[in-house]
Design a protein around this motif. Structure first.
Motif, PDB file in Angstrom:
ATOM      1  N   HIS A 272       0.837  -1.206   0.000  1.00  0.00           N
ATOM      2  CA  HIS A 272       0.000   0.000   0.000  1.00  0.00           C
ATOM      3  C   HIS A 272       0.878   1.265   0.000  1.00  0.00           C
ATOM      4  O   HIS A 272       0.646   2.192  -0.763  1.00  0.00           O
ATOM      5  N   GLU A 273       1.903   1.270   0.859  1.00  0.00           N
ATOM      6  CA  GLU A 273       2.783   2.446   0.917  1.00  0.00           C
ATOM      7  C   GLU A 273       3.572   2.587  -0.382  1.00  0.00           C
ATOM      8  O   GLU A 273       3.816   3.689  -0.866  1.00  0.00           O
ATOM      9  N   HIS A 276       1.524   4.329  -2.896  1.00  0.00           N
ATOM     10  CA  HIS A 276       1.568   5.800  -2.764  1.00  0.00           C
ATOM     11  C   HIS A 276       2.809   6.345  -3.459  1.00  0.00           C
ATOM     12  O   HIS A 276       2.785   7.384  -4.109  1.00  0.00           O
ATOM     13  N   GLU A 347      -6.140   7.153  -1.298  1.00  0.00           N
ATOM     14  CA  GLU A 347      -6.047   5.929  -0.495  1.00  0.00           C
ATOM     15  C   GLU A 347      -6.692   4.755  -1.217  1.00  0.00           C
ATOM     16  O   GLU A 347      -6.164   3.635  -1.205  1.00  0.00           O
ATOM     17  N   HIS A 392      -9.252   8.329   5.017  1.00  0.00           N
ATOM     18  CA  HIS A 392      -9.245   7.013   4.378  1.00  0.00           C
ATOM     19  C   HIS A 392     -10.697   6.565   4.249  1.00  0.00           C
ATOM     20  O   HIS A 392     -11.511   6.904   5.109  1.00  0.00           O
TER      21      HIS A 392
HETATM   22 ZN   LIG Z   1      -2.295   5.225   2.544  1.00  0.00          ZN
END
Ligand SMILES: [Zn+2]
Length: 412
Positions: A272-273, A276, A347, A392
């Motif tokens: 997930h990071e 980003h 997100e 989020h």
């Molecule tokens: Zn995030």
């Protein structure tokens, strides 16, 4: 003051949103039936209760701050304080403005302190999240306050100098200074500010290193910094984030995440990071921030023009600072739905990209469930509150979206 009507309009709009937020905080309505697929009734109820306490504190501290500044601005107090500052500074306007700023800064800190102490210390202890002593809470508080004082003090000096130098176009210069600052701050924050509060060490666990390498290859990224933060010195909650610009980009994992979560869920977090990172979300966020900053300064300029007899030359009188603070307090509150909407979109994009990276939606769903259960999320918040302030998507929305990601191949 002329143009009172505009300020009252702004405050009225704020009041409407505060009341709506309060209404849905006190009467959050039924929980979506889908929540019971993943959570027990007790878990759902606890998440709601914890969220309710936090929402009430948020509203109360916001209302107290706005109330104090509005009382200053609409009564005689701000003008009196301004005259006093001018006398003390012996007529030097920027010095007087700085003194006025100091007084207002201290007042707002004092108003906010009980709320901050209650929410980040007492409440976190009562719910069993905090691992921090009161002494270390105060140490953090003082560090944060000094940092805030230095940075906003510099901002105030620049603001009054700019309004004096360019009386008609200062908002453009103020916007430009802040735009440069946003870029610099995003670049420097992870290397200069974050280390004041936590220790960061490179992730050395071979399993994590291999996992990062594998995901980075799939994402076609060269991720050279994955750091572990000693979050456990303050909290039992787990989290992770992506920060920095250019050479300071990094993924930060809480040590609590590595300690308490199974490896495939940690992988879902790292993915997930990384998403980003891949999707350039810090860069995008900075650009949105810069655009919003220009719009806000222009709006503030118009508000001040209409409401005050401002000097043609020379800086604004010190008490204008109270109006500036009121404006930004209220504008950032009213801007919440836009900012959180943009954040939620990023997100959601990161969630779906991450599932494509790991090809493991089951672990991503389990991660959402475990995070919500351990950190006591309100898994089915009132739609108004989600729209207004959630950065989020709520847990159920995230789970639905993860489930809906089409996968080309299954994991080997
Ligand atoms: Zn995030």
């Amino acid at each position: 003051m002329r143009g009172r009507i505009m300020w009252w309009g702004l405050l009225l709009a704020t009041g409407v949103f505060v009341l709506a937020y309060l209404y849905f905080t006190l009467l959050p309505g039924p929980v979506e039936p889908a929540a019971r697929q993943y959570f027990t009734t007790a878990e759902i109820a606890a998440g709601r209760k914890y969220a309710q306490a936090n929402r009430l504190i948020f509203l109360a501290s916001f209302a107290a701050e706005v109330g104090v500044v509005a009382w200053l601005v609409f009564g005689p107090a701000a003008a009196r304080l301004g005259h006093g500052a001018m006398r003390l500074a012996q007529g030097r306007p920027v010095v007087a403005a700085f003194l006025f700023f100091l007084a207002l800064w201290a007042l707002l800190r004092a108003v906010n302190l009980p709320f901050s102490l209650y929410s980040s210390y007492y409440l976190e202890h009562r719910w069993g999240f905090s691992t921090e002593s009161l002494a270390s809470w105060w140490a953090d508080y003082f560090k944060g306050a000094v940092l805030d004082l230095v940075l906003s003090g510099a901002g105030v000096l620049l603001f009054f100098w700019t309004t004096g130098r360019w009386p008609q176009t200062w908002w453009l210069y103020a916007g430009t200074f802040l735009a440069v600052w946003l870029v610099v701050a995003n670049y420097l924050w992870p290397v200069l500010v974050a280390p004041l509060f936590n220790r960061f060490t490179p992730a050395t666990d071979p399993e994590i290193v291999a996992m990062v390498k594998r995901l980075a290859e799939r994402a076609d990224l060269s991720v050279d910094k994955v750091l572990v933060m000693d979050a456990s010195r303050r909290t039992t909650k787990a989290n992770a984030y992506f920060a920095g610009l250019g050479r300071t980009k990094r993924i930060v994992l809480y040590d609590t995440l590595l300690r308490d979560y199974p490896r495939d869920e940690v992988e879902a977090v790292v993915a997930h990071e990384m998403a980003h990172w891949k999707l350039g979300h810090i860069r995008q966020g900075t650009i949105y921030g810069i655009l919003a900053n220009f719009a806000l300064w222009l709006l503030l300029f118009l508000f001040l023009r209409f409401s005050l007899d401002l000097p043609r030359r020379g800086p604004y009188p010190p008490e204008v600072w109270a109006l500036v603070v009121l404006f930004f307090l209220v504008a950032s509150f009213l801007g919440n739905p836009v900012a959180s909407g943009i954040s939620r979109r990023m997100e959601a994009a990161a969630d779906s990209y991450a599932v494509k990276l790991t090809s493991d939606p089951a672990a991503a769903v389990r991660l959402q469930v475990d995070l919500a259960r351990r950190d006591l999320a309100d898994v089915s918040p009132p739609p108004f509150i989600e729209w207004f302030s959630y950065t989020h998507p709520s847990t159920l929305r995230r789970i639905e979206a993860i489930r809906a990601v089409p996968l080309k191949e299954s994991r080997p």
